[in-house]
Design a protein around this motif. Sequence first.
Motif, PDB file in Angstrom:
ATOM      1  N   LEU A 248     -63.396 -22.450  80.099  1.00 31.97           N
ATOM      2  CA  LEU A 248     -63.966 -21.309  79.381  1.00 31.97           C
ATOM      3  C   LEU A 248     -64.810 -21.835  78.228  1.00 31.97           C
ATOM      4  O   LEU A 248     -64.416 -22.801  77.551  1.00 31.97           O
TER       5      LEU A 248
ATOM      6  N   HIS B 126     -65.917 -21.604  74.615  1.00 30.17           N
ATOM      7  CA  HIS B 126     -65.501 -21.047  73.330  1.00 30.17           C
ATOM      8  C   HIS B 126     -66.687 -21.132  72.365  1.00 30.17           C
ATOM      9  O   HIS B 126     -67.055 -22.229  71.917  1.00 30.17           O
TER      10      HIS B 126
ATOM     11  N   ARG C  13     -61.591 -14.732  78.933  1.00 25.93           N
ATOM     12  CA  ARG C  13     -62.137 -15.276  77.689  1.00 25.93           C
ATOM     13  C   ARG C  13     -62.063 -14.256  76.560  1.00 25.93           C
ATOM     14  O   ARG C  13     -61.715 -14.587  75.422  1.00 25.93           O
TER      15      ARG C  13
END
Length: 514
Positions: A50, A52, A167
Motif C-alpha cells: 500500500l 502511504h 488503505r
Amino acid sequence: MASSKFSNDLLIIYKISQSLLRHKNVNTLLNEVLDILETEMETERATLTLFHVNENALIIEASKGLSAQEKARGRYSLGEGVTGLVGLNRQAIVIPNIAEEESFLDRTRARKRNDIGFVCVPVMRNDELIGTISVDLEATPDIDWERKKQLLEIIANLLADAIFQIREGIEEKNTLKTENSRLQKELGNRYNPSNMVGNSRVMQKVFENINLMGNNHGSILIMGESGVGKELTSRAIHFSGIRKMSTFLSLNCSGLPINMVEKELFGVERDGRLIKAGMLEKAHGGTLYIDELTDTSMEIQHQLEDYLQNQTFKRVGGTETLNSNVRLIVGTYKDVDEAIESEEISESFYYRLSVNTLVVPPLRDRKSDITLLADYFLDEFNRSYGKKVVRISTPAINMIMAYHWPGNVLELKNCIERAVLSTDDDVIHGYNLPPSLQAAGLNEDDPDNNTVTDLQASLETYERELLVEALKRHRGNAAAAARALNTTPRVLNYKFNKLNINLKDFKKSSSNRF
C-alpha cells in the motif's frame, strides 16, 4: 498450448471476480486472492503493498510465501528498488531473472534461489497510486512474461476499489490513533498537578498526594464538600500517573435512578446478547471515577466491593463472569463515619476502597488561593467568550475575599463567568458580582451582621466604585473623571466629600494602578 494458457488466465480472473462478489471483508478477500494466485498461477510468493502518502513509501500489507519477519522488511520509498520504481513511474516492470537485475533489492531476504522471475504492477484508482501487486514465478524457458504482466494488471484493476478501502481504513485508524495520542497528551498537560491552581499549604499537600497516588494501582476515596474539585483531582491522579495513556471515565450518581447506575457501571445483556457495555468494560486498563456513590444502594456497593476483590463482574441480565482491570476512584461529600452509621456507605466496602484516601479542602480553608483562582478563571473565560477583561477591581476583590464560598471552587468559577459576561468594559466591578457577594463586602467589618443590606448602603457602594474606577483611569484628574461620567466637577467634589474619597491618593503616582 496457447489455448490452455488462455483458459487458465480466464479461470484465475473468474475465481477472483467470484471472490469479489462473495466477500464483504476486504482483508478476507485479499487473502483468498493471494491463495488463488499461489494455486492457479503457481506463484512462489505474492505481495500487496500500500502507498502511504504521508511517508511517501510503499509498505507490504499482505503476502503469501513470506514470514512475518520477511514481510516486516518490505518497505520501499518511491524510486527505491523495482517496487519503488513501479510506484514512481506508475508502470509495470518484468524481470525474467532476478539474479541478473542490479536494481532488484530483495529487501525481504526471502529469495534463496536464482532461477526466479519477478512481475510487479501498480494498483491505480482514478489515476491515483494505491499500491502494487507483485509475484515471484519460477523462470522456466517457456514462460510468457508479457502474458503474466497483462494478467496481473487485470487483477490489479479488479482489486483497485478493495485495496483502496484497505488503505483508507488503515489511514483512518492511524489518524484516530494519532489524534487519540494528541488528546491524551493534551489532557495529561491540562490535568497535571503542576497546572492546578493553588499555593496554599493545604493544596501543596494535596498535590504531593496526587503524585504519590498516581504511581500505584490502589483504589482511592476522595472526600470533600461539593464544588471543591473532587473529579478534577481524580483526573489529575489519572493523567499524571502510570495509567495516563489509558481511558478515564466518570459517573456522577447524584440524581440517577439506582437501576440506571447499575446499568452504567456493569452494562446490560439480554438473551446472551450485549445491549450496552458498562464503564467497567470500557475503562479496561484505565480509571473510573464514581462521584456521590453514597446516593446509590448497598447492593451496588457490594457488587463494586466484589469487583475490587476479584476484578470480575457480571452484566445486568447476564450470567458470564467478565474480567476487567480498572482503577476505582470514588468521591463523596458526606462525613464517612456518619454515612457508615446511617448505612449510606457499606463499612466493608469503605475499608476495601480506602487503600488511598485524599481530602480536598474547602475554599474557605485556602483563602490565599482565592485571588489566584479568580485570575485563572478570568483568563479562561476571556478566551472562551472572546472578551478582554484585564483585571478585577479592588472593591470586587474585597467582596470576593469577604465571602464564605459555600459552593467552593465551582461557585467561584460560576461567579467569575457571570462577571465576565456582565461587564461592559475591561474591568470586573463589584456590581458585576452576585448580590450575595456584594452583601458580604458591605458586612466585611462585621462578620456577625447578617442583616439585609439597605438600599442606601448598596447605592453608596455602587457609586463609590464608579468614582474610584474613573479616578484610577484618569490618574486623579477630577475634571477628566467628570467628563467620563457625564457629570460636573462640582457634583464630583460633593460626592468625594460624602464618600470620603481623597484625590491625593490617586495623584501620588501616575503608575499607581491596581
